[in-house]
Design an enzyme around this catalytic site. Sequence first.
Site, PDB file in Angstrom:
ATOM      1  N   ARG A  66      18.884  56.937 -25.373  1.00  0.00           N
ATOM      2  CA  ARG A  66      19.954  55.916 -25.041  1.00  0.00           C
ATOM      3  C   ARG A  66      21.172  56.409 -25.735  1.00  0.00           C
ATOM      4  O   ARG A  66      22.391  56.242 -25.246  1.00  0.00           O
ATOM      5  CB  ARG A  66      19.676  54.474 -25.010  1.00  0.00           C
ATOM      6  CG  ARG A  66      19.061  53.909 -24.045  1.00  0.00           C
ATOM      7  CD  ARG A  66      18.010  52.817 -24.665  1.00  0.00           C
ATOM      8  NE  ARG A  66      16.870  53.475 -25.579  1.00  0.00           N
ATOM      9  CZ  ARG A  66      15.978  53.914 -24.909  1.00  0.00           C
ATOM     10  NH1 ARG A  66      15.771  53.751 -23.445  1.00  0.00           N
ATOM     11  NH2 ARG A  66      14.954  54.613 -25.581  1.00  0.00           N
ATOM     12  N   THR A  67      21.098  56.482 -27.074  1.00  0.00           N
ATOM     13  CA  THR A  67      22.347  56.204 -27.980  1.00  0.00           C
ATOM     14  C   THR A  67      22.872  58.005 -27.662  1.00  0.00           C
ATOM     15  O   THR A  67      24.253  57.815 -27.385  1.00  0.00           O
ATOM     16  CB  THR A  67      21.758  56.586 -29.229  1.00  0.00           C
ATOM     17  OG1 THR A  67      21.130  55.113 -29.474  1.00  0.00           O
ATOM     18  CG2 THR A  67      23.285  56.542 -30.290  1.00  0.00           C
ATOM     19  N   LYS A  95      16.920  76.822 -39.836  1.00  0.00           N
ATOM     20  CA  LYS A  95      16.710  77.958 -40.882  1.00  0.00           C
ATOM     21  C   LYS A  95      17.162  77.615 -42.254  1.00  0.00           C
ATOM     22  O   LYS A  95      17.183  78.428 -43.186  1.00  0.00           O
ATOM     23  CB  LYS A  95      17.708  78.917 -40.205  1.00  0.00           C
ATOM     24  CG  LYS A  95      17.752  79.508 -38.876  1.00  0.00           C
ATOM     25  CD  LYS A  95      19.119  80.326 -38.591  1.00  0.00           C
ATOM     26  CE  LYS A  95      18.886  80.945 -37.205  1.00  0.00           C
ATOM     27  NZ  LYS A  95      20.262  81.495 -36.790  1.00  0.00           N
ATOM     28  N   ARG A 116      22.938  61.305 -36.141  1.00  0.00           N
ATOM     29  CA  ARG A 116      21.976  60.365 -36.204  1.00  0.00           C
ATOM     30  C   ARG A 116      20.855  61.215 -37.376  1.00  0.00           C
ATOM     31  O   ARG A 116      20.636  62.300 -36.954  1.00  0.00           O
ATOM     32  CB  ARG A 116      21.217  60.163 -34.956  1.00  0.00           C
ATOM     33  CG  ARG A 116      19.846  59.507 -35.243  1.00  0.00           C
ATOM     34  CD  ARG A 116      19.091  59.058 -34.014  1.00  0.00           C
ATOM     35  NE  ARG A 116      19.797  57.772 -33.649  1.00  0.00           N
ATOM     36  CZ  ARG A 116      19.110  57.019 -32.601  1.00  0.00           C
ATOM     37  NH1 ARG A 116      18.004  57.394 -31.875  1.00  0.00           N
ATOM     38  NH2 ARG A 116      19.631  55.995 -32.370  1.00  0.00           N
ATOM     39  N   HIS A 144      22.645  50.976 -37.855  1.00  0.00           N
ATOM     40  CA  HIS A 144      22.945  51.405 -36.437  1.00  0.00           C
ATOM     41  C   HIS A 144      24.174  50.794 -35.953  1.00  0.00           C
ATOM     42  O   HIS A 144      23.871  49.776 -34.723  1.00  0.00           O
ATOM     43  CB  HIS A 144      21.591  51.433 -35.615  1.00  0.00           C
ATOM     44  CG  HIS A 144      21.557  51.983 -34.239  1.00  0.00           C
ATOM     45  ND1 HIS A 144      22.852  52.632 -33.679  1.00  0.00           N
ATOM     46  CD2 HIS A 144      20.460  52.300 -33.558  1.00  0.00           C
ATOM     47  CE1 HIS A 144      22.579  53.353 -32.768  1.00  0.00           C
ATOM     48  NE2 HIS A 144      21.069  53.248 -32.300  1.00  0.00           N
TER      49      HIS A 144
HETATM   50  C1  NCD Z   1      16.720  52.280 -31.685  1.00  0.00           C
HETATM   51  C2  NCD Z   1      16.890  53.104 -32.820  1.00  0.00           C
HETATM   52  O1  NCD Z   1      16.989  54.300 -32.964  1.00  0.00           O
HETATM   53  O2  NCD Z   1      16.813  52.667 -34.010  1.00  0.00           O
HETATM   54  N1  NCD Z   1      16.844  52.967 -30.366  1.00  0.00           N
HETATM   55  C3  NCD Z   1      18.280  52.856 -29.915  1.00  0.00           C
HETATM   56  O3  NCD Z   1      19.098  53.426 -30.575  1.00  0.00           O
HETATM   57  N2  NCD Z   1      18.436  52.286 -28.760  1.00  0.00           N
HETATM   58  C4  NCD Z   1      15.490  51.423 -31.622  1.00  0.00           C
HETATM   59  C5  NCD Z   1      14.326  52.283 -31.967  1.00  0.00           C
HETATM   60  O4  NCD Z   1      14.173  53.227 -31.779  1.00  0.00           O
HETATM   61  O5  NCD Z   1      13.178  51.452 -31.878  1.00  0.00           O
END
Ligand code: NCD
Length: 318
Positions: A66-67, A95, A116, A144
């Site tokens: 999703r993100t 690498k 991320r 997040h």
């Molecule tokens: C979340 C995350 O990555 O922290 N997912 C997201 O970004 N929608 C929640 C999760 O992974 O449980």
Amino acid sequence: MNNTKQLQASISKFSATSLLSIDQLDRDSLDTLYALADDIIINPGRYTSAAKDKIMAAVFYEPSTRTSSSFIAAIQRLGGGVIPITGVEFSSVTKGETLEDTVTMLSGYSDLLVLRHPEPGTAQRAKKASRVPIINAGDGVGEHPTQALLDGYTISKKLGKVDNITVTMVGDLKHGRTVHSLARLLTNYDNVSVNYVSPEILKMPKTLIEELDKKGLKQSEHSDIDAVIGDTDVLYITRVQKERFTDLNEYESLKNSYVVTPDLMQSAKDKMIVMHPLPRLGEISTDVDDDPRAVYFDQAKYGMYVRMALIASILGKG
Ligand code: NCD
């Protein structure tokens, strides 16, 4: 709400800013950003060039559906381009390239870098190395912030307000960065009560509870959803974060601690909403999906609009 002045205010407030923690945003910033997201939904045609000639690097050292895809859709809907590094196993990271080198180099190709990473604090490290704004898309068990933004937006759209509500957060509150950021975001609103429901070893970090307490957030801890469901306006359930466990037997024994079922929904208010950052594993029975109070797929969709508003604001083009 959607007057040009307010939209411009949103855009200038964030211009060229990195978003590392949700603590950077005050109530005013949230209101202006959400007003911009509203306008993007109503008038998408006005924003098709908002990121024209701009490139966003999406650098994901941890899995994401999703993100990453909503950020990519967001920049593309704003007319910009993307460098998608959503599987670092296919990049020079394997690498042995350092985070700093990867970020410095990619920031030379792009106007905005979305990152991320599994380690808390990485977004700060990246900011030092980057020549362009950084958006933290999840730093391990840390924060997040853009998920919190879309969660707050979803609550305001579905309940019509974020003030004067009771939010019940359920599941892995120790490792879940989404609940850490959402609880922080809620300190911007008036008279919000938060219930934390978790197994003993997955409780919300004490230091965070103390920090939020100082900001006036009303918080209480529970081990049972039944005790709080009747008073809840937002039921925010999360996955037990398997990847944060060293002992997988422990994970197995905890993963099904809480499940939202049609039965549980019968004890909830008619206007309560069920949210989940997704992915869900077993925490919400699919039998709940057709309940009008189940808003998790709308929540995911709002993520794209909120990220469009954020990108347009950071890149400074209305
Ligand atoms: C979340 C995350 O990555 O922290 N997912 C997201 O970004 N929608 C929640 C999760 O992974 O449980």
